[in-house]
Write an enzyme that holds these catalytic residues in place. Structure first.
Site, PDB file in Angstrom:
ATOM      1  N   HIS A 182       0.848  -1.191   0.000  1.00 39.53           N
ATOM      2  CA  HIS A 182       0.000   0.000   0.000  1.00 39.53           C
ATOM      3  C   HIS A 182       0.886   1.245   0.000  1.00 39.53           C
ATOM      4  O   HIS A 182       1.657   1.471   0.939  1.00 39.53           O
ATOM      5  CB  HIS A 182      -0.937  -0.013   1.209  1.00 39.53           C
ATOM      6  CG  HIS A 182      -2.023  -1.029   1.070  1.00 39.53           C
ATOM      7  ND1 HIS A 182      -2.557  -1.719   2.118  1.00 39.53           N
ATOM      8  CD2 HIS A 182      -2.688  -1.457  -0.057  1.00 39.53           C
ATOM      9  CE1 HIS A 182      -3.493  -2.551   1.667  1.00 39.53           C
ATOM     10  NE2 HIS A 182      -3.593  -2.403   0.355  1.00 39.53           N
ATOM     11  N   ALA A 183       0.718   2.032  -1.066  1.00 39.75           N
ATOM     12  CA  ALA A 183       1.656   3.122  -1.332  1.00 39.75           C
ATOM     13  C   ALA A 183       1.799   4.110  -0.178  1.00 39.75           C
ATOM     14  O   ALA A 183       2.895   4.569   0.135  1.00 39.75           O
ATOM     15  CB  ALA A 183       1.197   3.851  -2.587  1.00 39.75           C
ATOM     16  N   ARG A 257      -5.770  -6.978  -2.695  1.00 37.06           N
ATOM     17  CA  ARG A 257      -7.023  -7.623  -3.094  1.00 37.06           C
ATOM     18  C   ARG A 257      -6.818  -8.378  -4.401  1.00 37.06           C
ATOM     19  O   ARG A 257      -7.777  -8.908  -4.954  1.00 37.06           O
ATOM     20  CB  ARG A 257      -8.149  -6.573  -3.307  1.00 37.06           C
ATOM     21  CG  ARG A 257      -8.475  -5.701  -2.112  1.00 37.06           C
ATOM     22  CD  ARG A 257      -9.142  -6.466  -0.982  1.00 37.06           C
ATOM     23  NE  ARG A 257      -9.465  -5.605   0.155  1.00 37.06           N
ATOM     24  CZ  ARG A 257      -8.623  -5.296   1.138  1.00 37.06           C
ATOM     25  NH1 ARG A 257      -7.395  -5.800   1.141  1.00 37.06           N
ATOM     26  NH2 ARG A 257      -9.005  -4.501   2.131  1.00 37.06           N
ATOM     27  N   SER A 310       0.540  -0.402   7.551  1.00 32.16           N
ATOM     28  CA  SER A 310       0.298   0.476   8.704  1.00 32.16           C
ATOM     29  C   SER A 310      -1.106   1.054   8.572  1.00 32.16           C
ATOM     30  O   SER A 310      -1.680   1.025   7.478  1.00 32.16           O
ATOM     31  CB  SER A 310       1.332   1.599   8.750  1.00 32.16           C
ATOM     32  OG  SER A 310       1.129   2.508   7.690  1.00 32.16           O
ATOM     33  N   GLU A 387       0.478  -4.629  10.902  1.00 40.00           N
ATOM     34  CA  GLU A 387       0.093  -3.209  10.852  1.00 40.00           C
ATOM     35  C   GLU A 387       1.013  -2.521  11.850  1.00 40.00           C
ATOM     36  O   GLU A 387       0.873  -2.690  13.070  1.00 40.00           O
ATOM     37  CB  GLU A 387      -1.371  -3.019  11.252  1.00 40.00           C
ATOM     38  CG  GLU A 387      -2.376  -3.729  10.350  1.00 40.00           C
ATOM     39  CD  GLU A 387      -2.603  -3.054   8.998  1.00 40.00           C
ATOM     40  OE1 GLU A 387      -2.029  -1.977   8.752  1.00 40.00           O
ATOM     41  OE2 GLU A 387      -3.357  -3.628   8.196  1.00 40.00           O
TER      42      GLU A 387
END
Ligand code: 0X9
Ligand code: ZN
Length: 432
Positions: A182-183, A257, A310, A387
């Protein structure tokens, strides 16, 4: 003349996060399952951008678009969900984050810390790639940099293989860690580059190379990551386009996903404009395929896979699509707890304690096509989403203050070490 230049620079700097003008951010706290379900429907209704998922009893952090703000707040009040404002003006918070990063660069320079390292500050993709290449050049006996593929926009997707036996000792378990799926989750890549540093430049425990081979991939999604540095701070997905007519206006697929594990069945979207767009098919993204190919190439000896995300201070394990437990749930939980307690002992008072559990049960939402689920489904015995911390209830801005990156890197690394050793023990037993 000088004044004009200064004014132009100021205008440029303040124009940077223009697209988030009028957005607000809130801390939200849920007290029970009912609120949790109601919150999930509000998230859909108001297209909330959730930066840290609220779980029962622990605040989350989310962004609200200007057009939805008033109705969203009214709904929260009528449902009885507790909330408090994080920022009345998301754009100004982002300007604050930029200042902190600048300050960190300046402080490092003042302390004469030669070159800027990817774990010293939030760094551009080019700085991370340069670091990986320099590791490969300086330590050819232990580190090999692999240019696995080109991203959709043509950036290299690089990872480092670290081994004191040239990856040829098949009896060694492999530990695979990635970040940056996730960027916008900027705290993830530094924890992976720090692991490289600790294994190559500052190895203090020799068993880590004598007993294991390592694969470290700091930025799975370099295009998205680059985009977050260019004014779209909250970009999450890749930057690809596909045959879907909406895709040119709304590029990008959520890599988490896009794996072939109950692909696009729950907690996903068919719309390219969604942040959880599953893509036109499983593994449509080259970024996802790079992770898949590493997993398959070394499957017979990958003992532990951790994908860094995160925020939230959570160690999550399969299955994420339905909340059921795998046959290795006991092992997953035990090793997860060992990692978490190690980190908690080293953590700071204003950081949350780690929560360990099944991802769907901890987060209270189902999502299919995730990386750790796929890894586990093909046979990786220990597969986790972490996370990372970085979110405190007094936080300003949206980044963990860059002065604390080192803290997170350190504590996470110690957790990884414990996880690797536990995984190694289990792996040995499996082979007997
Ligand atoms: O929703 C996600 O992709 C992850 N959370 S994040 O805030 N980093 O986006 C959690 C993934 C949990 N794992 C699975 N659902 N498989
Ligand atoms: Zn994530």
């Amino acid at each position: 003349m000088k004044l004009i230049v200064l004014l132009a620079l100021f205008a440029l700097a303040t124009a940077k996060h223009e697209m988030y003008t009028g957005w607000k951010s809130y801390f939200v706290k849920l007290v029970d399952e009912i609120q949790s379900k109601l919150f999930a429907s509000l998230a859909d209704k108001y297209e909330l951008d959730i930066l840290s998922h609220p779980i029962i009893g622990r605040e989350g952090l989310l962004l609200v678009k200007p057009e939805y703000n008033d109705n969203f707040i009214q709904d929260l009040i009528s449902i009885g969900i507790t909330f408090r404002i994080h920022s009345e003006d998301v754009k100004s918070e982002l300007d604050y984050d930029d200042l902190m990063i600048e300050q960190q660069h300046t402080d490092l320079k003042a302390r004469n810390v030669g070159r800027q390292l990817p774990y010293d500050n939030y760094q551009e993709i080019e700085a991370i790639d340069d670091y990986l290449d320099s590791i490969g050049r300086q330590y050819p006996d232990v580190a090999t940099v692999v240019n696995a593929a080109e991203s959709f926009e043509g950036r290299p997707i690089k990872y480092v293989k670290i081994s004191n036996t040239n990856f040829e000792d098949e009896s060694k378990p492999v530990i695979f860690i990635d970040g940056g799926i996730h960027a916008r989750e900027w705290i993830a890549p530094p924890t992976v580059t720090w692991a490289i540093h600790k294994l190559v430049e500052d190895l203090t425990e020799s068993d880590l190379l004598d007993n294991f081979d390592w694969i470290l991939l700091p930025v799975v999604n370099p295009d998205g990551y680059k985009f977050t540095f260019n004014g779209n701070r909250f970009w999450r997905k890749t930057r690809s386009t596909d045959q879907n007519p909406l895709s040119t206006v709304c590029p990008g697929v959520d890599v988490n996903r896009n794996f072939d594990f109950y692909w696009n069945s729950v907690g996903t979207s068919n719309s390219p404009c969604s942040d959880i767009y599953a893509g036109s098919r499983a593994f449509s993204e080259v970024e996802t395929r790079v992770v898949r190919d590493i997993l398959h190439e070394h499957l017979h000896r990958i003992a532990l896979y951790i994908t860094m995300h995160s925020f939230g201070s959570m160690i999550l394990y399969p299955w994420g699509h339905d909340g059921s437990l795998s046959s290795n749930a006991l092992g997953l939980h035990t090793v997860g707890v060992a990692i978490a307690t190690t980190i908690d002992q080293l953590s700071l008072p204003n950081f949350a304690k780690y929560v360990v559990g099944n991802s769907a049960l901890v987060l209270n939402y189902l999502a299919s096509g995730g990386a750790e689920d796929y890894a586990h489904s093909i046979g990786v015995p220990l597969a986790y989403t972490m996370e990372l911390p970085g979110f405190t209830n007094t936080m300003q801005g949206f980044n963990l203050d860059p002065r604390y990156i080192q803290q997170v890197c350190n504590e996470t690394w110690e957790g990884i070490v414990v996880g690797a050793r536990r995984a190694g023990d289990l792996f040995k037993n499996k082979r007997l």
